[in-house]
Design an enzyme around this catalytic site. Structure first.
Site, PDB file in Angstrom:
ATOM      1  CD  GLU A 134      -2.817  -1.276   2.354  1.00  0.00           C
ATOM      2  OE1 GLU A 134      -2.249  -1.620   3.422  1.00  0.00           O
ATOM      3  OE2 GLU A 134      -4.031  -1.027   2.279  1.00  0.00           O
ATOM      4  CD  GLU A 176      -3.305  -6.398   3.624  1.00  0.00           C
ATOM      5  OE1 GLU A 176      -3.198  -7.133   2.619  1.00  0.00           O
ATOM      6  OE2 GLU A 176      -2.731  -5.303   3.718  1.00  0.00           O
TER       7      GLU A 176
HETATM    8  N1  DAK Z   1       4.773  -7.602  11.160  1.00  0.00           N
HETATM    9  C1  DAK Z   1       5.559  -7.950  12.222  1.00  0.00           C
HETATM   10  N2  DAK Z   1       6.665  -8.675  12.113  1.00  0.00           N
HETATM   11  C2  DAK Z   1       7.024  -9.128  10.903  1.00  0.00           C
HETATM   12  C3  DAK Z   1       6.269  -8.809   9.744  1.00  0.00           C
HETATM   13  C4  DAK Z   1       5.090  -8.012   9.899  1.00  0.00           C
HETATM   14  N3  DAK Z   1       4.325  -7.638   8.876  1.00  0.00           N
HETATM   15  N4  DAK Z   1       6.876  -9.388   8.683  1.00  0.00           N
HETATM   16  C5  DAK Z   1       7.954 -10.023   9.146  1.00  0.00           C
HETATM   17  N5  DAK Z   1       8.064  -9.857  10.484  1.00  0.00           N
HETATM   18  C6  DAK Z   1       9.099 -10.384  11.368  1.00  0.00           C
HETATM   19  C7  DAK Z   1       8.977 -11.874  11.568  1.00  0.00           C
HETATM   20  O1  DAK Z   1       8.018 -12.151  12.563  1.00  0.00           O
HETATM   21  C8  DAK Z   1      10.373 -12.241  11.989  1.00  0.00           C
HETATM   22  O2  DAK Z   1      10.541 -11.888  13.329  1.00  0.00           O
HETATM   23  P1  DAK Z   1      11.331 -12.891  14.356  1.00  0.00           P
HETATM   24  O3  DAK Z   1      10.655 -14.192  14.241  1.00  0.00           O
HETATM   25  O4  DAK Z   1      12.751 -12.898  13.808  1.00  0.00           O
HETATM   26  O5  DAK Z   1      11.211 -12.237  15.687  1.00  0.00           O
HETATM   27  C9  DAK Z   1      11.226 -11.292  11.152  1.00  0.00           C
HETATM   28  O6  DAK Z   1      10.367 -10.241  10.741  1.00  0.00           O
HETATM   29  C10 DAK Z   1      11.823 -11.941   9.910  1.00  0.00           C
HETATM   30  O7  DAK Z   1      10.761 -12.543   9.197  1.00  0.00           O
HETATM   31  P2  DAK Z   1      10.760 -14.079   8.753  1.00  0.00           P
HETATM   32  O8  DAK Z   1      11.635 -14.895   9.643  1.00  0.00           O
HETATM   33  O9  DAK Z   1       9.338 -14.485   8.607  1.00  0.00           O
HETATM   34  O10 DAK Z   1      11.483 -13.952   7.331  1.00  0.00           O
HETATM   35  P3  DAK Z   1      11.262 -14.909   6.060  1.00  0.00           P
HETATM   36  O11 DAK Z   1      12.304 -14.535   5.087  1.00  0.00           O
HETATM   37  O12 DAK Z   1      11.158 -16.347   6.477  1.00  0.00           O
HETATM   38  O13 DAK Z   1       9.825 -14.496   5.477  1.00  0.00           O
HETATM   39  C11 DAK Z   1       8.105 -12.912   4.810  1.00  0.00           C
HETATM   40  C12 DAK Z   1       9.627 -13.213   4.964  1.00  0.00           C
HETATM   41  C13 DAK Z   1       7.945 -11.468   4.400  1.00  0.00           C
HETATM   42  C14 DAK Z   1       7.543 -13.823   3.702  1.00  0.00           C
HETATM   43  C15 DAK Z   1       7.402 -13.251   6.148  1.00  0.00           C
HETATM   44  O14 DAK Z   1       8.074 -12.548   7.200  1.00  0.00           O
HETATM   45  C16 DAK Z   1       5.972 -12.828   6.162  1.00  0.00           C
HETATM   46  O15 DAK Z   1       5.104 -13.529   5.623  1.00  0.00           O
HETATM   47  N6  DAK Z   1       5.705 -11.707   6.827  1.00  0.00           N
HETATM   48  C17 DAK Z   1       4.336 -11.222   7.018  1.00  0.00           C
HETATM   49  C18 DAK Z   1       3.844 -10.638   5.726  1.00  0.00           C
HETATM   50  C19 DAK Z   1       2.435 -10.154   5.888  1.00  0.00           C
HETATM   51  O16 DAK Z   1       1.485 -10.916   6.084  1.00  0.00           O
HETATM   52  N7  DAK Z   1       2.322  -8.857   5.762  1.00  0.00           N
HETATM   53  C20 DAK Z   1       1.033  -8.243   5.719  1.00  0.00           C
HETATM   54  C21 DAK Z   1       0.639  -7.857   7.061  1.00  0.00           C
HETATM   55  S1  DAK Z   1      -1.041  -7.342   7.047  1.00  0.00           S
HETATM   56  C22 DAK Z   1      -5.284  -1.890   8.991  1.00  0.00           C
HETATM   57  C23 DAK Z   1      -4.107  -1.272   8.690  1.00  0.00           C
HETATM   58  C24 DAK Z   1      -3.216  -1.861   7.842  1.00  0.00           C
HETATM   59  C25 DAK Z   1      -3.466  -3.095   7.337  1.00  0.00           C
HETATM   60  C26 DAK Z   1      -4.667  -3.725   7.608  1.00  0.00           C
HETATM   61  C27 DAK Z   1      -5.586  -3.108   8.423  1.00  0.00           C
HETATM   62  N8  DAK Z   1      -6.186  -1.307   9.958  1.00  0.00           N
HETATM   63  C28 DAK Z   1      -5.622  -0.387  10.914  1.00  0.00           C
HETATM   64  C29 DAK Z   1      -7.497  -1.788  10.119  1.00  0.00           C
HETATM   65  C30 DAK Z   1      -2.444  -3.776   6.640  1.00  0.00           C
HETATM   66  C31 DAK Z   1      -2.209  -5.049   7.004  1.00  0.00           C
HETATM   67  C32 DAK Z   1      -0.992  -5.740   6.670  1.00  0.00           C
HETATM   68  O17 DAK Z   1      -0.024  -5.177   6.189  1.00  0.00           O
END
Ligand code: DAK
Length: 265
Positions: free
Chosen positions: A119, A139
């Protein structure tokens, strides 16, 4: 304090001539956006917009793996109905400030641009993608929807059908596909990404700043209007530019076969 010299916890700001390079810097969590970082981003945006020496912005993420891996999931998990809506409005406001900037904003997408990171890239005017860039809106896998403008901006860029497929499936979109569907403007080897983004920004800063601002404003405001209304807006901006010193300088410089010296007035 100038936007280039301010200090922040989670942002790094560097000035390359008239171009500011902003790096989201939370490497331990792949630069995920928490509330503190969004608050700093807003303060930065206001300072940057106010700084006449800085004429363009490049946004990237710290490290070689991630642009911004989303909103910080730890914080999202703690939201309730009232705070979620307020948090969403706050993030939207911050990203709107970037999109509505009269100075160009270029995303140098150096890896994961997921959720809130995608975003953020969508709110920028141009997206250069490293070959390792991965876009996506995951999300719905978390039981939520994009909250920082993703449901609105993605469809405007790639069309409703593609946007819905990407949003509903939560699948990842790699750099080549992002280029093919118009989500990325260019794909660049990772080692050259930042320099290329700064070079593009620098090229833009050589153009008339009032004209650049007017082109941004007419294009962005017009994208939500009927074409007749958008064209009326375009003519009005054209009229305003015709009264500027910069327009006369631009044309005179062309006829005199020399580079224009724009003054922004
Ligand atoms: N938030 C918090 N920590 C995160 C993170 C995130 N989005 N992404 C990665 N990390 C952290 C991991 O937890 C890990 O921390 P530790 O375990 O070392 O403590 C560290 O970063 C390294 O990540 P990985 O070990 O997972 O690294 P990999 O290379 O294995 O994987 C990855 C990389 C990017 C594929 C994976 O980390 C991943 O899937 N991350 C989450 C991606 C994700 O789902 N992002 C979208 C989040 S939802 C709203 C406002 C905004 C939004 C919605 C609503 N309102 C206020 C209503 C937006 C929402 C989103 O963005």
């Amino acid at each position: 304090m100038s936007s280039a010299t301010s200090t922040y916890q989670n942002l790094r700001v560097e000035s390359r001539g008239a171009v500011t390079v902003l790096t989201v810097h939370r490497p331990d969590v792949l630069n995920a956006l928490n509330h503190a970082t969004l608050t700093e981003l807003e303060a930065f945006a206001l300072a940057f917009l106010d700084d006449p020496a800085q004429r363009a912005l490049v946004i990237t993420g710290a490290g070689e793996k991630s642009f911004v891996a989303g909103a910080d999931i730890k914080e999202l998990a703690a939201l309730d109905a009232a705070s979620a809506e307020a948090a969403s409005r706050f993030g939207q406001r911050v990203f709107d400030r970037l999109e509505r900037s009269p100075k160009p904003v270029i995303a140098a997408v150096n890896g994961y641009a997921l959720g809130g990171g995608c975003e953020l890239a969508l709110a920028c005017h141009v997206r250069l993608a490293g070959e390792n860039a991965v876009f996506g809106l995951p999300e719905v896998t978390l039981g939520i929807i994009p909250g920082y403008g993703g449901t609105q901006r993605l469809q405007r860029l790639v069309g409703l059908g593609r946007a819905l497929e990407i949003t509903l499936s939560a699948r990842r979109v790699k750099a080549d596909e992002a280029l093919a569907i118009g989500l990325a403007n260019r794909v660049v080897p990772p080692a050259q990404l930042l320099d290329e983004a700064v070079q593009l920004a620098t090229t833009i800063t050589r153009n008339g700043p009032l004209a650049v601002a007017a082109a941004l404003e007419a294009s962005l405001s017009g994208s939500g209007l009927r074409i007749e209304d958008g064209q009326r807006l375009e003519s009005a901006r054209f009229g305003l530019l015709a009264a500027t010193e910069d327009m006369h300088e631009g044309m005179k410089a062309f006829l005199e076969k020399r580079p224009a010296q724009f003054k922004g007035r």
